[in-house]
Motif scaffolding. Structure first.
Motif, short mmCIF file in Angstrom:
data_model
loop_
_atom_site.label_atom_id
_atom_site.label_comp_id
_atom_site.label_asym_id
_atom_site.label_seq_id
_atom_site.Cartn_x
_atom_site.Cartn_y
_atom_site.Cartn_z
N GLN A 195 11.35 16.48 -2.37
CA GLN A 195 13.04 16.03 -2.46
C GLN A 195 13.21 15.67 -3.51
N PHE A 196 13.05 15.27 -4.32
CA PHE A 196 13.03 15.06 -5.78
C PHE A 196 13.34 15.99 -6.29
N ASN A 197 14.49 15.78 -7.42
CA ASN A 197 14.69 17.05 -8.42
C ASN A 197 15.53 16.25 -10.22
N PRO A 198 14.57 16.10 -11.11
CA PRO A 198 13.65 17.43 -10.83
C PRO A 198 12.13 16.92 -10.18
N ARG A 199 11.52 18.16 -9.80
CA ARG A 199 10.66 18.29 -9.21
C ARG A 199 9.34 16.39 -9.32
N VAL A 200 9.08 16.18 -10.66
CA VAL A 200 8.08 15.48 -11.38
C VAL A 200 9.04 14.63 -12.79
N LEU A 201 9.31 13.21 -11.79
CA LEU A 201 10.16 12.42 -12.87
C LEU A 201 8.79 11.53 -13.69
N LEU A 202 9.25 12.14 -15.12
CA LEU A 202 8.92 10.96 -16.53
C LEU A 202 9.43 9.92 -16.60
N LEU A 203 8.46 8.89 -16.25
CA LEU A 203 8.82 7.39 -16.56
C LEU A 203 8.41 6.98 -17.60
N TYR A 204 8.50 5.39 -18.15
CA TYR A 204 8.05 4.88 -19.41
C TYR A 204 8.15 3.06 -18.61
N CYS A 205 6.05 2.98 -19.89
CA CYS A 205 5.73 1.60 -19.21
C CYS A 205 6.83 0.35 -19.66
N CYS A 206 7.93 -0.17 -18.85
CA CYS A 206 8.51 -1.89 -19.33
C CYS A 206 7.77 -2.86 -20.22
N SER A 207 6.52 -2.96 -19.68
CA SER A 207 5.80 -3.70 -20.31
C SER A 207 4.71 -2.87 -21.24
N ASP A 208 4.91 -1.78 -22.18
CA ASP A 208 4.30 -1.11 -22.89
C ASP A 208 5.90 -1.81 -23.63
N LEU A 209 7.09 -1.34 -23.76
CA LEU A 209 8.50 -1.36 -24.13
C LEU A 209 8.26 -2.94 -24.92
N PHE A 210 8.45 -3.83 -23.57
CA PHE A 210 8.26 -5.68 -24.49
C PHE A 210 7.18 -5.50 -26.05
N ARG A 211 6.04 -4.73 -25.36
CA ARG A 211 4.87 -5.41 -26.34
C ARG A 211 5.09 -4.39 -28.06
N LEU A 212 6.16 -3.51 -28.22
CA LEU A 212 6.36 -3.13 -28.60
C LEU A 212 7.58 -3.12 -29.27
N MET A 213 8.75 -3.76 -28.82
CA MET A 213 9.69 -4.58 -29.01
C MET A 213 9.17 -6.10 -29.97
N VAL A 214 8.53 -6.49 -29.46
CA VAL A 214 7.93 -7.80 -29.72
C VAL A 214 7.20 -7.52 -31.05
N ASP A 215 6.47 -6.71 -31.46
CA ASP A 215 5.58 -6.35 -32.30
C ASP A 215 6.59 -5.43 -33.49
N ASP A 216 7.89 -5.20 -33.33
CA ASP A 216 8.77 -4.45 -34.40
C ASP A 216 8.73 -5.71 -35.02
N VAL A 217 8.94 -7.21 -34.42
CA VAL A 217 8.88 -8.32 -35.78
C VAL A 217 7.90 -9.13 -35.66
N PHE A 218 6.46 -9.35 -35.27
CA PHE A 218 5.86 -9.83 -35.00
C PHE A 218 4.95 -8.98 -36.86
N SER A 219 4.41 -7.93 -36.63
CA SER A 219 4.06 -7.11 -37.64
C SER A 219 5.06 -7.75 -39.36
N GLU A 220 6.28 -8.27 -39.16
CA GLU A 220 6.29 -8.82 -40.71
C GLU A 220 5.83 -9.89 -41.09
N LEU A 221 4.54 -10.42 -40.22
CA LEU A 221 4.47 -12.06 -39.95
C LEU A 221 3.06 -11.92 -40.82
N SER A 222 2.28 -12.17 -41.94
CA SER A 222 1.50 -12.22 -42.33
C SER A 222 0.66 -12.68 -42.06
N SER A 223 -0.98 -12.53 -42.20
CA SER A 223 -2.09 -12.83 -41.70
C SER A 223 -2.33 -14.53 -42.16
#
Length: 515
Positions: A195-223
């Motif tokens: 019954q879905f339209n389109p036949r197969v929906l494409l969705l993306y992982c929320c915890s992945d989103l959070f990880r990538l957002m956090v990494d956007d800021v964390f990557s600026e912190l040197s070891s």
């Protein structure tokens, strides 16, 4: 010679039964069959004095037989199942850190693709069944399918679930886009329909989103900066860890700085301290990641969060980030806040329809929160999103109502009594549901329990609700949702034959089907 017994029934192969029981023990305990060779296991067996000492090869053969038996039971279940499935894709890879040191035996496979089916069963319980746990080095992958499409196509064919798949939950990474997955969606569409339209929906992982957002800021912190902070606050180690743990330690450093602890106590005189510029980076990380953590904590640290709660919580995250942006007082912070909002908005726009529909199936919200959100001026630039959501939901309900299988409730105990009064209704179940007042707010509300109770009143709409609420918005939950990088496969599978690893990971959830 094996001893065979006849106990008022068919002949029992005692040795095979012993190895079968051992195989189930290894599967349920997530233990590598090679553990049989370890001195501790040998010593244990010597005390137990088994008639048939287990061997690795025989236990592995039993594991593979159990897998095939369970698979047939699973296929039979899916054949009779009247709901829809979400298939989620996760790539797990063994890192180079401390986890690798715990591997017992040779590392035969460093990464695996886990393909999982998510659904709500007829008892309104959320289920997660692994349908495939394969290595990316599998030589049997057809070249025309590729690594992204093959696991989905293979699972659909293996389990004969052509008419059951409505949604794919994907990683937020390059390669998982409409262009790559369109051939698979068309292939499914040609083989069946729902019954879905389109036949197969494409969705993306929320915890992945959070990880990538956090990494956007964390990557600026040197070891070196992280090492300085580690020494100041007594942080155990700075190697890769969950981002909520990193936030805890960095926030502790910010709080100590605000209290002027590093100047007041002479114990810190010999320590290297962050520069003013470094403190701005650390404070930016804590403020922005702190917003994300407030939402993640609600989503991932309680019981399993069904899709109905994501819309209002992610809307709150967007509001918090915009408030931080409005109050920002330096260029670095403003730049990072904008970067996070850009990533969030891309996700939000692609997920808006499904998240909003799921929210409507929460009787505490129905259309009220959606209308509130869409009443904001910045949302109305593209027209009324609320109308788009309601139009889609109305069409979806109409397609379910037209389906013969949806003319009875999922739980049909009182269906005949209900059916006698149904003709008196002049409005659709959807209209009736939306017209009723919203429920009083209750933070412990369970949407699946509510719809189970109301399935007699809404036999068609409850089926729509079940299929929407069964869609997982995040592959990971609880502690795993905070992973700073891709999740790692369980230690016991990396030194195991690929077919045995697949059999064990799939069969663990299926064993109860044999009972």
């Amino acid at each position: 010679m094996r001893k065979k017994l006849k106990l008022d029934g068919p002949v029992v192969d005692e040795e095979k039964e012993t190895h079968n029981a051992m195989a189930k023990w290894f599967i349920s305990g997530e233990l590598n069959p090679n553990f049989i060779k370890s001195p501790s296991f040998t010593r244990l067996m010597s005390f137990m004095e088994p008639k048939y000492p287990p061997t690795v090869s025989k236990v592995q053969n039993e594991i593979l037989e159990i897998y095939e038996e369970c698979k047939e039971k699973a296929k039979s279940f899916f054949k009779g199942f009247e709901g829809q499935l979400t298939l989620s894709y996760e790539w797990m890879i063994l890192g180079n850190g401390w986890a690798r040191n715990y591997v017992k035996g040779p590392v035969l496979h460093e990464d695996f693709v886990c393909l999982t089916a998510h659904f709500v069963d007829d008892n309104w319980k959320m289920k997660k069944w692994i349908l495939g746990y394969t290595t990316t080095t599998d030589e049997n992958i057809p070249m025309d399918d590729g690594y992204y499409v093959y696991p989905f196509k293979n699972a659909v064919q293996d389990f004969e679930i052509d008419n059951k798949v409505s949604t794919l939950l994907l990683p937020n990474s390059e390669g998982f886009d409409e262009e790559t997955l369109d051939p698979f969606r068309k292939w499914v569409g040609e083989r069946g329909k729902n019954q879905f339209n389109p036949r197969v929906l494409l969705l993306y992982c929320c915890s992945d989103l959070f990880r990538l957002m956090v990494d956007d800021v964390f990557s600026e912190l040197s070891s070196s900066l992280l090492e300085d902070v580690r020494m100041l606050v007594g942080w155990g180690r700075c190697s890769s860890t969950n981002w909520n743990v990193t936030l805890f330690h960095l926030q502790k450093a910010v709080d100590m700085k605000a209290e002027d602890a590093f100047s007041k106590d002479e114990i810190y005189d010999d320590y290297d301290k962050p520069s003013d510029e470094d403190w701005i980076k650390i404070e930016t990380y804590c403020k922005l990641t702190g917003c994300i953590y407030k939402v993640a904590k609600v989503l991932f640290e309680g019981e399993y969060s069904t899709s109905n709660v994501f819309f209002h919580l992610l809307a709150e995250l967007k509001l918090m980030l915009n408030q931080e942006l409005a109050s920002g007082d330096n260029d670095y912070f403003l730049g990072k806040a904008k970067q996070l909002l850009e990533r969030f908005d891309k996700y939000w726009n692609s997920m808006f329809l499904v998240l909003a529909i799921a929210s409507v199936f929460d009787p505490r919200f129905k259309t009220k929160y959606l209308e509130f959100y869409c009443s904001k001026k910045e949302v109305n630039v593209e027209g009324s999103k609320a109308e788009t959501v309601l139009d889609y939901l109305s069409n979806l309900f109409a397609r379910y109502a037209a389906s013969e299988i949806c003319q009875k409730p999922i739980c049909s105990v009182e269906y005949l009594k209900f059916e006698g009064t149904r003709g008196e209704l002049q409005e659709s179940e959807l209209d009736s549901y939306l017209k009723e007042p919203v429920m009083e707010w209750n933070k412990d509300f369970k949407a699946l329990e509510w719809w189970r109770e109301e399935s007699q009143k809404y036999p068609v709409l409850s089926r729509v609700a079940r299929d929407i609420l069964s869609i997982p918005i995040s592959r990971a939950a609880s502690y795993d949702a905070y992973a700073a990088d891709k999740r790692e496969p369980p230690e016991f599978v990396v030194s195991m034959k690929a077919n045995v690893a697949n059999a064990m990971m799939c069969s663990k959830k299926w064993l109860r089907l044999l009972q």
